[in-house]
Write a protein that holds these residues in place. Structure first.
Motif, PDB file in Angstrom:
ATOM      1  N   ASP A 146       0.821  -1.210   0.000  1.00 25.61           N
ATOM      2  CA  ASP A 146       0.000   0.000   0.000  1.00 25.61           C
ATOM      3  C   ASP A 146       0.857   1.263   0.000  1.00 25.61           C
ATOM      4  O   ASP A 146       0.447   2.304  -0.526  1.00 25.61           O
ATOM      5  CB  ASP A 146      -0.924   0.018   1.224  1.00 25.61           C
ATOM      6  CG  ASP A 146      -2.025  -1.030   1.146  1.00 25.61           C
ATOM      7  OD1 ASP A 146      -2.324  -1.476   0.016  1.00 25.61           O
ATOM      8  OD2 ASP A 146      -2.569  -1.406   2.200  1.00 25.61           O
ATOM      9  N   LYS A 149       1.528   3.486  -3.122  1.00 21.48           N
ATOM     10  CA  LYS A 149       0.427   4.227  -3.736  1.00 21.48           C
ATOM     11  C   LYS A 149       0.043   5.393  -2.837  1.00 21.48           C
ATOM     12  O   LYS A 149      -0.023   5.253  -1.611  1.00 21.48           O
ATOM     13  CB  LYS A 149      -0.790   3.314  -3.946  1.00 21.48           C
ATOM     14  CG  LYS A 149      -1.982   4.018  -4.574  1.00 21.48           C
ATOM     15  CD  LYS A 149      -3.134   3.055  -4.830  1.00 21.48           C
ATOM     16  CE  LYS A 149      -4.298   3.779  -5.491  1.00 21.48           C
ATOM     17  NZ  LYS A 149      -5.438   2.877  -5.757  1.00 21.48           N
ATOM     18  N   GLY A 152      -6.486   7.826  -3.714  1.00 22.28           N
ATOM     19  CA  GLY A 152      -7.392   6.801  -4.217  1.00 22.28           C
ATOM     20  C   GLY A 152      -7.612   5.674  -3.220  1.00 22.28           C
ATOM     21  O   GLY A 152      -7.135   5.701  -2.084  1.00 22.28           O
ATOM     22  N   ASN A 153      -8.356   4.662  -3.651  1.00 22.09           N
ATOM     23  CA  ASN A 153      -8.675   3.523  -2.792  1.00 22.09           C
ATOM     24  C   ASN A 153      -7.477   2.581  -2.658  1.00 22.09           C
ATOM     25  O   ASN A 153      -6.639   2.491  -3.555  1.00 22.09           O
ATOM     26  CB  ASN A 153      -9.860   2.744  -3.368  1.00 22.09           C
ATOM     27  CG  ASN A 153     -11.130   3.574  -3.427  1.00 22.09           C
ATOM     28  OD1 ASN A 153     -11.378   4.406  -2.545  1.00 22.09           O
ATOM     29  ND2 ASN A 153     -11.935   3.364  -4.460  1.00 22.09           N
ATOM     30  N   LEU A 154      -7.426   1.868  -1.554  1.00 23.69           N
ATOM     31  CA  LEU A 154      -6.386   0.871  -1.362  1.00 23.69           C
ATOM     32  C   LEU A 154      -6.588  -0.304  -2.324  1.00 23.69           C
ATOM     33  O   LEU A 154      -7.718  -0.632  -2.698  1.00 23.69           O
ATOM     34  CB  LEU A 154      -6.404   0.360   0.077  1.00 23.69           C
ATOM     35  CG  LEU A 154      -6.041   1.369   1.181  1.00 23.69           C
ATOM     36  CD1 LEU A 154      -6.187   0.714   2.545  1.00 23.69           C
ATOM     37  CD2 LEU A 154      -4.636   1.900   0.970  1.00 23.69           C
ATOM     38  N   ARG A 155      -5.506  -0.928  -2.721  1.00 26.34           N
ATOM     39  CA  ARG A 155      -5.578  -2.136  -3.537  1.00 26.34           C
ATOM     40  C   ARG A 155      -6.111  -3.290  -2.686  1.00 26.34           C
ATOM     41  O   ARG A 155      -5.814  -3.382  -1.488  1.00 26.34           O
ATOM     42  CB  ARG A 155      -4.195  -2.538  -4.033  1.00 26.34           C
ATOM     43  CG  ARG A 155      -3.662  -1.768  -5.204  1.00 26.34           C
ATOM     44  CD  ARG A 155      -4.274  -2.218  -6.538  1.00 26.34           C
ATOM     45  NE  ARG A 155      -3.343  -2.001  -7.631  1.00 26.34           N
ATOM     46  CZ  ARG A 155      -3.061  -0.841  -8.184  1.00 26.34           C
ATOM     47  NH1 ARG A 155      -3.653   0.250  -7.706  1.00 26.34           N
ATOM     48  NH2 ARG A 155      -2.214  -0.750  -9.178  1.00 26.34           N
ATOM     49  N   PRO A 156      -6.898  -4.208  -3.270  1.00 22.58           N
ATOM     50  CA  PRO A 156      -7.280  -5.417  -2.542  1.00 22.58           C
ATOM     51  C   PRO A 156      -6.034  -6.191  -2.117  1.00 22.58           C
ATOM     52  O   PRO A 156      -5.084  -6.312  -2.885  1.00 22.58           O
ATOM     53  CB  PRO A 156      -8.097  -6.207  -3.565  1.00 22.58           C
ATOM     54  CG  PRO A 156      -8.582  -5.171  -4.533  1.00 22.58           C
ATOM     55  CD  PRO A 156      -7.498  -4.142  -4.609  1.00 22.58           C
ATOM     56  N   ILE A 194      -3.607  10.577  -8.045  1.00 24.97           N
ATOM     57  CA  ILE A 194      -3.126   9.280  -7.567  1.00 24.97           C
ATOM     58  C   ILE A 194      -1.718   9.057  -8.107  1.00 24.97           C
ATOM     59  O   ILE A 194      -1.470   9.233  -9.304  1.00 24.97           O
ATOM     60  CB  ILE A 194      -4.046   8.128  -8.028  1.00 24.97           C
ATOM     61  CG1 ILE A 194      -5.454   8.310  -7.446  1.00 24.97           C
ATOM     62  CG2 ILE A 194      -3.467   6.776  -7.624  1.00 24.97           C
ATOM     63  CD1 ILE A 194      -6.461   7.295  -7.974  1.00 24.97           C
ATOM     64  N   GLU A 196       1.455   6.132  -8.165  1.00 28.75           N
ATOM     65  CA  GLU A 196       1.745   4.723  -7.919  1.00 28.75           C
ATOM     66  C   GLU A 196       3.134   4.367  -8.434  1.00 28.75           C
ATOM     67  O   GLU A 196       3.632   4.982  -9.384  1.00 28.75           O
ATOM     68  CB  GLU A 196       0.710   3.818  -8.598  1.00 28.75           C
ATOM     69  CG  GLU A 196      -0.680   3.963  -8.038  1.00 28.75           C
ATOM     70  CD  GLU A 196      -1.683   3.042  -8.706  1.00 28.75           C
ATOM     71  OE1 GLU A 196      -2.656   2.650  -8.049  1.00 28.75           O
ATOM     72  OE2 GLU A 196      -1.492   2.717  -9.896  1.00 28.75           O
TER      73      GLU A 196
END
Length: 206
Positions: A146, A149, A152-156, A194, A196
């Protein structure tokens, strides 16, 4: 010698080509891997001499997406062993020292990324080259943690874990980054920006 990997996001215009020439002049790479050229293989043939390289191998884009290019200079002796829309896999002989290089482009679709990881595992297990040091570089289209990044939303968790798993399975270690940490930005307004780290080098210990 130096090696450069670059996601060009299209090389079909003069501005992008000037940026490529600037990058080559600044870094003076012996080997360069370019993903997302968005060009057909025959459109790249003249680059070898124009850019001062001795060898070139290109994989055509599919429609308006993809496209891979590998360029190298003497005295590198490069042999291509396999390729696809997501990779170019070769052995490199440099002044008597032999190693493996893979220019890699991970699937941009999360639902298909397991196919990219399966490809890495197959390349790792190729018996005729398995004992050689291995360097993999490119745009993996995935983060490991995590912390790679911002915004935005966290990665699964399962998604990032799958990436870490394939690196472990292939005995590939992330090479430490110097300079700018993030390699991709969505270029939106501040609140929606965002960042990454999608591009990286990984290598076996040797």
């Amino acid at each position: 010698m130096s090696c450069v990997v670059w996601n060009a996001r299209g090389l079909g215009n003069q501005r992008a080509f000037r940026e490529l020439k600037r990058l080559i002049a600044e870094k003076d790479p012996s080997l360069i891997f370019i993903s997302e050229s968005k060009l057909r293989d025959y459109q790249c043939n003249w680059w070898k001499s124009v850019l001062g390289f001795s060898g070139l191998f290109a994989v055509s884009c599919q429609g308006r997406s993809g496209g891979l290019i590998l360029l190298w200079k003497d005295p590198l002796d490069v042999m291509i062993h396999s390729y696809s829309s997501g990779h170019i896999y070769c052995s490199v002989n440099h002044v008597g020292k032999k190693w493996r290089f893979t220019g890699f482009y991970g699937s941009p679709e999360a639902c298909s990324r397991h196919l990219s990881w399966d490809l890495l595992r197959r390349l790792h297990n190729l018996s005729n080259l398995k004992g050689l040091p291995w360097l993999v570089g490119g745009d993996f289209n995935e983060i490991c943690y995590d912390e790679e990044k911002s915004g935005g939303n966290l990665r699964p968790l399962a998604q990032t874990q799958a990436f870490r798993d394939v690196l472990d399975d292939c005995s590939l270690q992330d090479l430490h980054v110097r300079g700018e940490f993030y390699t991709w930005v969505n270029r939106r307004a501040a609140a929606a920006t965002i960042f990454e780290r999608l591009d990286r080098y990984v290598a076996t210990f040797d």
